[in-house]
Design a protein around this motif. Sequence first.
Motif, PDB file in Angstrom:
ATOM      1  N   ASP A  66       0.811  -1.223   0.000  1.00 55.04           N
ATOM      2  CA  ASP A  66       0.000   0.000   0.000  1.00 55.04           C
ATOM      3  C   ASP A  66       0.845   1.274   0.000  1.00 55.04           C
ATOM      4  O   ASP A  66       0.405   2.302  -0.518  1.00 55.04           O
ATOM      5  CB  ASP A  66      -0.956   0.014   1.193  1.00 55.04           C
ATOM      6  CG  ASP A  66      -2.106  -0.972   1.034  1.00 55.04           C
ATOM      7  OD1 ASP A  66      -2.259  -1.563  -0.055  1.00 55.04           O
ATOM      8  OD2 ASP A  66      -2.860  -1.144   2.015  1.00 55.04           O
ATOM      9  N   ILE A  67       2.044   1.227   0.567  1.00 54.24           N
ATOM     10  CA  ILE A  67       2.898   2.423   0.551  1.00 54.24           C
ATOM     11  C   ILE A  67       3.694   2.533  -0.749  1.00 54.24           C
ATOM     12  O   ILE A  67       4.442   3.484  -0.939  1.00 54.24           O
ATOM     13  CB  ILE A  67       3.865   2.464   1.758  1.00 54.24           C
ATOM     14  CG1 ILE A  67       4.867   1.307   1.717  1.00 54.24           C
ATOM     15  CG2 ILE A  67       3.105   2.516   3.069  1.00 54.24           C
ATOM     16  CD1 ILE A  67       5.987   1.399   2.733  1.00 54.24           C
ATOM     17  N   GLY A  68       3.535   1.527  -1.638  1.00 52.83           N
ATOM     18  CA  GLY A  68       4.234   1.568  -2.914  1.00 52.83           C
ATOM     19  C   GLY A  68       5.629   0.985  -2.858  1.00 52.83           C
ATOM     20  O   GLY A  68       6.490   1.329  -3.674  1.00 52.83           O
ATOM     21  N   PHE A  69       5.859   0.083  -1.922  1.00 50.56           N
ATOM     22  CA  PHE A  69       7.180  -0.540  -1.790  1.00 50.56           C
ATOM     23  C   PHE A  69       7.058  -2.062  -1.914  1.00 50.56           C
ATOM     24  O   PHE A  69       7.373  -2.824  -1.011  1.00 50.56           O
ATOM     25  CB  PHE A  69       7.826  -0.148  -0.461  1.00 50.56           C
ATOM     26  CG  PHE A  69       9.237  -0.647  -0.289  1.00 50.56           C
ATOM     27  CD1 PHE A  69      10.192  -0.469  -1.280  1.00 50.56           C
ATOM     28  CD2 PHE A  69       9.617  -1.293   0.875  1.00 50.56           C
ATOM     29  CE1 PHE A  69      11.488  -0.929  -1.122  1.00 50.56           C
ATOM     30  CE2 PHE A  69      10.908  -1.760   1.051  1.00 50.56           C
ATOM     31  CZ  PHE A  69      11.849  -1.582   0.050  1.00 50.56           C
ATOM     32  N   ALA A  70       6.584  -2.486  -3.078  1.00 55.83           N
ATOM     33  CA  ALA A  70       6.407  -3.920  -3.332  1.00 55.83           C
ATOM     34  C   ALA A  70       7.732  -4.681  -3.282  1.00 55.83           C
ATOM     35  O   ALA A  70       7.759  -5.873  -2.960  1.00 55.83           O
ATOM     36  CB  ALA A  70       5.725  -4.126  -4.687  1.00 55.83           C
ATOM     37  N   ASP A  71       8.863  -3.994  -3.573  1.00 53.96           N
ATOM     38  CA  ASP A  71      10.168  -4.667  -3.532  1.00 53.96           C
ATOM     39  C   ASP A  71      10.527  -5.144  -2.126  1.00 53.96           C
ATOM     40  O   ASP A  71      11.366  -6.026  -1.966  1.00 53.96           O
ATOM     41  CB  ASP A  71      11.279  -3.729  -4.024  1.00 53.96           C
ATOM     42  CG  ASP A  71      11.223  -3.494  -5.516  1.00 53.96           C
ATOM     43  OD1 ASP A  71      10.518  -4.242  -6.224  1.00 53.96           O
ATOM     44  OD2 ASP A  71      11.882  -2.539  -5.978  1.00 53.96           O
ATOM     45  N   GLY A  72       9.902  -4.593  -1.106  1.00 58.93           N
ATOM     46  CA  GLY A  72      10.185  -5.011   0.257  1.00 58.93           C
ATOM     47  C   GLY A  72       9.393  -6.220   0.715  1.00 58.93           C
ATOM     48  O   GLY A  72       9.726  -6.843   1.732  1.00 58.93           O
ATOM     49  N   VAL A  73       8.345  -6.580  -0.023  1.00 58.85           N
ATOM     50  CA  VAL A  73       7.448  -7.652   0.407  1.00 58.85           C
ATOM     51  C   VAL A  73       8.167  -8.995   0.492  1.00 58.85           C
ATOM     52  O   VAL A  73       8.114  -9.667   1.526  1.00 58.85           O
ATOM     53  CB  VAL A  73       6.217  -7.762  -0.523  1.00 58.85           C
ATOM     54  CG1 VAL A  73       5.410  -9.019  -0.233  1.00 58.85           C
ATOM     55  CG2 VAL A  73       5.360  -6.511  -0.395  1.00 58.85           C
TER      56      VAL A  73
END
Length: 195
Positions: A66-73
Motif C-alpha cells: 500500500d505504501i508503494g514498496f512492493a520490492d520489500g514484500v
Amino acid sequence: MLTFASGNTLDVPFVDPSLIRNEQRSSEGNLWLLPTPKVFGNTTLVVSQRHNRTYSAKNVTQFLNDIGFADGVEPYRARIRPLGEVLPESGVPVTCLVGTGVDTVESLMFGDEGFDAGPVNVVYGDDDGTVNLTSLMGPIKAWSDSPAQVLEVVELPKVSHMGILKDKSAVDQILRILDSINLNATTTTYHQSYK
C-alpha cells in the motif's frame, strides 16, 4: 514503519523526509526493524484513512504494498518474518539493558492525503525514544519461561536509545557484568618450553 511509509529524518532539521525515503527503503537492513506477529500480535501500528485500513504486524506485507514498496514484500516475507517468529534462545547468559521513560512512537495515523504527506497523528509510548518497549521486550518474553536461558533485564529510567552508549548507569551495569564474568571465568595457563 514511518521510515518506509514517508521517510524518517531522525530529527535532522530542514530535511524533507520524502527526499530520503527511497534511500532508506534501499537499505535492506531497515526491513529488520519492521514488526513481527510473534512480538506485536494484532496491535494496530498504523492507520491509513486514505486506504480505510489498519495495519498490524500480521499484515506488514499489505502495508508495504500500500505504501508503494512492493520490492520489500518478498525479503520481509521470506527472511525477516520467519526469523523474527522464531526468536531462538541464545544459549549463553544474556543481560538486556533497556532504556525507559523517553517518548517513543507507538502508532501512526495517516490522513486522506496518504503516506507521502506523513502522519497526521502520532501516539507515543514510554520507551527509549527509538525502539518501543514491545520490541525491546520481545526476546525477553520469549525466553522468560526457559529454564535453560539465563536472562537478566536492567531497566534504565530516562535513558534513550543513543544515550545508553554514554550513560553512567548503563556503563556501570556493563562493568558489573564484565566483572562478574571475569570473576567466574576459569583460566588455564599454558606453559611452553623452548629448546
